[in-house]
Design an enzyme around this catalytic site. Structure first.
Site, mmCIF file in Angstrom:
data_model
loop_
_atom_site.group_PDB
_atom_site.id
_atom_site.type_symbol
_atom_site.label_atom_id
_atom_site.label_comp_id
_atom_site.label_asym_id
_atom_site.label_seq_id
_atom_site.Cartn_x
_atom_site.Cartn_y
_atom_site.Cartn_z
ATOM 1 N N SER A 268 -5.720 -12.864 3.622
ATOM 2 C CA SER A 268 -5.868 -11.640 2.609
ATOM 3 C C SER A 268 -4.636 -11.650 1.627
ATOM 4 O O SER A 268 -3.618 -12.286 1.986
ATOM 5 C CB SER A 268 -5.866 -10.275 3.460
ATOM 6 O OG SER A 268 -4.507 -9.696 3.733
ATOM 7 N N ASP A 269 -4.627 -10.779 0.512
ATOM 8 C CA ASP A 269 -3.760 -10.575 -0.106
ATOM 9 C C ASP A 269 -3.000 -9.277 0.612
ATOM 10 O O ASP A 269 -3.380 -8.661 1.653
ATOM 11 C CB ASP A 269 -3.839 -10.241 -1.508
ATOM 12 C CG ASP A 269 -2.806 -10.222 -2.360
ATOM 13 O OD1 ASP A 269 -2.936 -10.496 -3.705
ATOM 14 O OD2 ASP A 269 -1.550 -10.293 -1.953
ATOM 15 N N TYR A 270 -1.657 -9.097 -0.043
ATOM 16 C CA TYR A 270 -1.019 -7.864 0.686
ATOM 17 C C TYR A 270 -1.789 -6.441 0.880
ATOM 18 O O TYR A 270 -1.746 -5.946 -0.019
ATOM 19 C CB TYR A 270 0.346 -7.731 -0.372
ATOM 20 C CG TYR A 270 1.541 -7.209 0.174
ATOM 21 C CD1 TYR A 270 1.621 -5.741 0.429
ATOM 22 C CD2 TYR A 270 2.674 -7.990 0.425
ATOM 23 C CE1 TYR A 270 2.922 -5.068 0.946
ATOM 24 C CE2 TYR A 270 3.693 -7.519 0.651
ATOM 25 C CZ TYR A 270 3.863 -5.883 1.087
ATOM 26 O OH TYR A 270 5.216 -5.629 1.402
#
Ligand code: GLC
Length: 700
Positions: A268-270
């Protein structure tokens, strides 16, 4: 005391079989490990923390974290690695990751600059060097290449990609993956998908587009990265047609793993999993976690929302086999990297690899290739080294930090070469003024014979969370520019930025304009190499430069519309207060020599033309091939890049350049799949997207 004893006993009982010998296949070693792991240890492998998050070391010692990012340096990563490898029960090594976007310690031009080279081998070399330096420092996975197509320069992250075109973007994506993954290192194509089409150019904003636009423009660079063997994918923050990319079955299951057979793992992104709540598609962290893992997101960056899955499994809402599938992909990557055998970085090697001379030399050469000359009225450039006194003026003239742009990993501003330092290395007759005091700068200019004016964005104005509603020169730079031009001294404008800027006044009033984007550690030397002609410029725009923000989105591969612009006819597609055409078009860039195109020949799907270097200087030319289908079941763009070649021609040399057009080049998305339709096509070979020799061919 009891509890500890129990834990010890249970652990030792669980440890029923040691890891199979290295001779066993990776799959066998993965299966053997998974069978020994508790649910908590499995979830630990899906968790990705930054090195600065609380108690990362303690978590690593308990097998509670699988990846650590934003840490770097052999000593730092080794210290954390020891906790995992020597203290945890199953001794599964940590995977260290970082945003090594355009260099680790030796910093290359920002990716938009590397795209301006139109030289995939340059991207590959930069990535290979970056991976070598990062790997020596314990990093084995980079969150790059960013392959988001971007057609809206208000979006700050255009700096990180390869511009507006899927063909150029795909070539660059594949080259970065080859470079990064050349030697036991993981690349990550991001941000899947269409994150660069954020509405209004505002970062993190919604994306809404047709399946056709998604397939023809925004997905091809990801497909190119997957075809090049990219081992990881990162999901975007965006919602695509109201479905967040981080919980998007269409993207992750149907396309990525289904159609493309991607076998790596998805990060996932942050905090993007937790943000599914903000996207209003989940009411609780556990609902968010369930949506993401069911869609196929294997690793949870930063917020450990995936820890809520333990309860979901125990309460029967999620089969443990779903978690096993993600753990399997991550363990396989760790085995493939050799982390179980060699988990530590070599501090000695790190010292010899960082900033190695061949790395710094490569950074200078790639920066030279990345610089685009947009104007050179009266051949003001190249400057002579004894052109009298050169005034070097402007807020970016002596800025070292801004040479690095954004996302410069472990690059050090003090190691970067500024424009002033680069020019000083060429000649000593220099006067300098920062330009914040315009009157003083004017005086400096008046006492000089020629002015190099270095302006543009600060590095921190670009990249993530850096959208701009106005694209003018920042601050008082326009006033400074007009005051300097008013001195009547010849002015060379050097514009550094992470995106196109609307410099219409400069384009009409300044004889020479040089655009190095943010050129990296060796930027000052590379800029001076171009300004003084030690290197003949060859860079070309990978993204359109608009006249105004009002024209955005503006890109060359647009549809014809039912009323194509006709300045003579009111009721056609145009503005009443602006021209339609851009300030500088996609593919445009000048050389100090002159290339002439002649004798276009079309034979079947093979198209060729002669290119002559008609000037007195050797030079590189980026020859471009564009195609248009005149009539099809759906409206097709007025031009699409379908080939390019960087050639070096000695003064006076002529060479025939040939392209073969393939079915892939002619296909387009129709309803539920790709198709090629028969018909008449136009074809161009030329120096950019608005000039070139035109021909036609038929597809039966
Ligand atoms: C950021 C960026 C992403 C980056 C990640 C880790 O928010 O969107 O590109 O790789 O977080 O730093």
């Amino acid at each position: 005391m009891i509890r500890k004893t129990l834990v010890f006993i249970s652990a030792s009982l669980l440890c029923i079989s040691p890891l199979p010998a290295q001779s066993a296949s990776v799959d066998q070693r993965v299966e053997s490990l998974i069978h020994q792991m508790t649910l908590e240890e499995k979830l630990g492998q899906l968790i990705q923390y930054t090195a600065s998050q609380p108690d990362v070391r303690g978590l690593a010692a308990k097998g509670g974290v699988g990846c650590v990012f934003n840490s770097g340096g052999a000593a730092q990563t080794n210290a954390l690695q020891r906790a995992a490898v020597e203290e945890s029960r199953l001794k599964i090594p940590l995977l260290f990751a970082h945003d090594v976007i355009h260099g680790y310690r030796t910093i290359f031009p920002i990716p938009l600059g590397i795209a301006s080279t139109w030289d995939p081998s340059a991207a590959e070399l930069a990535a290979r060097i970056a991976a070598k330096e990062a790997s020596a420092s314990g990093i084995r996975w980079t969150f790059a290449p960013m392959v988001d197509i971007a057609r809206d320069p208000r979006w700050g992250r255009v700096a990180e990609g390869a511009g507006e075109d899927p063909y150029l973007g795909s070539a660059m994506a594949a080259a970065y993956v080859r470079g990064f993954q050349a030697d036991s290192f993981l690349a990550c194509a991001k941000h899947f998908a269409a994150y660069g089409a954020a509405e209004a150019g505002r970062d993190y904003n919604s994306v809404d587009m047709s399946e056709r636009m998604l397939r023809q423009v925004y997905l091809p660079p990801f497909k190119a990265a997957v075809d090049a063997g990219v081992r990881t994918i990162m999901t975007g923050f965006d919602s695509l047609n109201a479905v967040p990319a981080t919980a998007n079955d269409h993207l992750l299951k149907e396309i990525l793993r289904g159609e493309w057979n991607f076998r790596g793992f998805v990060d996932s992104d942050y905090h993007a999993i937790g943000q599914l709540i903000d996207h209003a598609v989940a009411a609780t962290p556990q609902e968010a976690a369930l949506k993401a893992i069911r869609a196929g997101v294997d690793m949870d960056m930063f917020d450990a929302t995936y820890l809520t899955l333990a309860a979901a499994v125990r309460e029967g809402r999620l089969s443990e086999s779903v978690i096993d599938a993600s753990v399997r992909r991550i363990l396989r990557a760790k085995f493939d990297l050799g982390l179980f055998e060699r988990p530590y970085a070599d501090e000695q090697r790190e010292r010899s690899v960082l900033l190695a001379k061949e790395h710094v030399d490569a950074a200078r050469r790639i920066a030279q290739e990345s610089i685009v000359v947009l104007r050179n009225q009266g051949a003001l450039l190249p400057l002579s080294k004894n052109a009298g006194t050169i005034a070097v003026i402007g807020p970016l003239a002596d800025s070292k930090a801004d040479m690095l742009g954004s996302w410069y990993a472990f690059g050090k501003p003090e190691e970067a070469i500024s424009v002033l330092e680069g020019i000083r290395a060429k000649t000593t007759q220099i006067a300098y003024a920062k330009g914040d005091d315009i009157a003083a700068a004017v005086t400096t200019a008046q006492k000089s014979d020629v002015v190099v004016l270095a302006v543009g964005e600060e590095g921190k104005m670009t990249g993530e969370a850096s959208s701009r509603a106005f694209l003018d020169l920042p601050g008082n730079q326009q006033q400074l520019l007009e005051a300097i031009v008013a001195t009547q001294r010849p002015v060379v404008l050097v514009v550094m930025s992470g995106r196109p800027l609307t410099i219409s006044w400069a384009a009409a009033n300044v004889p020479a304009i040089v655009w190095p984007w943010f050129p990296g550690s060796q930027g000052g030397h590379a800029i001076a190499d171009i300004l003084f002609g030690d290197v003949n410029p060859s860079g070309k725009l990978p993204i359109t430069i608009p006249r105004s923000v009002g024209q955005i989105p503006i890109y060359y591969a647009h549809l014809p519309t039912g009323r194509p612009e006709d300045p003579a006819i009111k009721y056609t597609s145009k503005y009443i207060d602006s021209r339609n055409d851009p300030l500088y078009p996609f593919g445009y860039g000048l050389s100090y020599t002159r290339f002439e195109y002649s004798d276009l020949r079309v034979s079947g799907l093979t198209v060729s033309a002669d290119v002559l270097n008609a000037g007195e200087r050797d030079g590189d030319e980026i020859v471009q091939l564009y195609v248009r289908q005149l009539v099809a079941s759906v409206s097709r763009p007025v031009k699409e890049l379908k080939g390019f070649r960087r050639i070096t021609l000695a003064a006076g040399e002529k060479r025939r350049v040939e392209f073969t057009i393939t079915k892939n080049d002619l296909q387009f998305w129709l309803d539920h799949g790709w198709t090629v339709e028969p018909g008449t096509f136009k074809v161009w070979i030329g120096p950019n997207s608005v000039e070139g020799l035109e021909g036609t061919f038929e597809v039966k």
